[in-house]
Scaffold this motif. Sequence first.
Motif, PDB file in Angstrom:
ATOM      1  N   TYR A   1       0.827  -1.199   0.000  1.00  0.00           N
ATOM      2  CA  TYR A   1       0.000   0.000   0.000  1.00  0.00           C
ATOM      3  C   TYR A   1       0.864   1.253   0.000  1.00  0.00           C
ATOM      4  O   TYR A   1       1.908   1.299   0.664  1.00  0.00           O
TER       5      TYR A   1
ATOM      6  N   SER B   1      -0.901   7.671   2.565  1.00  0.00           N
ATOM      7  CA  SER B   1      -1.489   8.970   2.251  1.00  0.00           C
ATOM      8  C   SER B   1      -0.655  10.101   2.853  1.00  0.00           C
ATOM      9  O   SER B   1       0.067   9.902   3.826  1.00  0.00           O
ATOM     10  N   GLU B   2      -0.775  11.277   2.266  1.00  0.00           N
ATOM     11  CA  GLU B   2      -0.028  12.440   2.761  1.00  0.00           C
ATOM     12  C   GLU B   2      -0.450  12.815   4.180  1.00  0.00           C
ATOM     13  O   GLU B   2       0.344  13.367   4.929  1.00  0.00           O
ATOM     14  N   LYS B   3      -1.687  12.510   4.569  1.00  0.00           N
ATOM     15  CA  LYS B   3      -2.147  12.806   5.927  1.00  0.00           C
ATOM     16  C   LYS B   3      -1.369  12.008   6.966  1.00  0.00           C
ATOM     17  O   LYS B   3      -1.382  12.350   8.138  1.00  0.00           O
ATOM     18  N   SER B   4      -0.700  10.948   6.537  1.00  0.00           N
ATOM     19  CA  SER B   4       0.056  10.089   7.451  1.00  0.00           C
ATOM     20  C   SER B   4       1.511  10.515   7.600  1.00  0.00           C
ATOM     21  O   SER B   4       2.269   9.879   8.341  1.00  0.00           O
TER      22      SER B   4
ATOM     23  N   THR C   1      -8.265   4.260   1.767  1.00  0.00           N
ATOM     24  CA  THR C   1      -8.825   5.518   1.267  1.00  0.00           C
ATOM     25  C   THR C   1      -9.654   5.311   0.005  1.00  0.00           C
ATOM     26  O   THR C   1     -10.304   6.236  -0.455  1.00  0.00           O
TER      27      THR C   1
ATOM     28  N   ARG D   1      -8.495   5.028  -2.892  1.00  0.00           N
ATOM     29  CA  ARG D   1      -7.839   5.757  -3.976  1.00  0.00           C
ATOM     30  C   ARG D   1      -6.546   5.039  -4.331  1.00  0.00           C
ATOM     31  O   ARG D   1      -6.008   4.260  -3.554  1.00  0.00           O
TER      32      ARG D   1
ATOM     33  N   LYS E   1      -2.494   5.687  -5.468  1.00  0.00           N
ATOM     34  CA  LYS E   1      -1.444   6.705  -5.365  1.00  0.00           C
ATOM     35  C   LYS E   1      -0.233   6.187  -6.116  1.00  0.00           C
ATOM     36  O   LYS E   1       0.170   5.041  -5.948  1.00  0.00           O
TER      37      LYS E   1
ATOM     38  N   GLU F   1      -4.060   3.178  -1.723  1.00  0.00           N
ATOM     39  CA  GLU F   1      -3.598   4.103  -0.691  1.00  0.00           C
ATOM     40  C   GLU F   1      -4.287   3.808   0.636  1.00  0.00           C
ATOM     41  O   GLU F   1      -5.455   3.455   0.678  1.00  0.00           O
TER      42      GLU F   1
ATOM     43  N   LEU G   1      -4.569   5.321   4.891  1.00  0.00           N
ATOM     44  CA  LEU G   1      -4.321   6.355   5.886  1.00  0.00           C
ATOM     45  C   LEU G   1      -3.837   5.633   7.146  1.00  0.00           C
ATOM     46  O   LEU G   1      -4.594   4.877   7.756  1.00  0.00           O
TER      47      LEU G   1
END
Length: 124
Positions: free
Chosen positions: A65, A68-71, A97, A99, A101, A115, A117
């Motif tokens: 996987y 995500s940028e939030k991670s 998510t 989605r 990436k 992706e 999180l």
Amino acid sequence: MKKHLALFLIAGLLSCHKDEPVTINPDPALGSVVEATGRLSNYAAIDGCGILLTIQKDSVTFNEYAISEKSDSLVKHYLVYERGYADLKATFQFQHTNRKKDVQCGWAGFKPFDEVLLLSIKPI
């Protein structure tokens, strides 16, 4: 002299705090929280692939996987680089998510991964 010693002691006491675990709250718009043991790695210096979460599905199958940028804050807190690569075995809590990436993977360029999180990391 006593003032310097007192300031040194105060600074020492303030720096002696327990590191609180870094976590991210689940996103209510995403699905359920999954917990699994796996590897968070970045072997860009070796095989050209960036940060990936690898979870073993069975004795021969792995799921990989993208993160995500939030991670990012969570990953930066736990992932330690040594000689240009990083590899962390841990128990992870995450959400899909839904989605894709693109992750840089060697000479092939970017490769799409599902992706996730990341919510928490407990190193083993």
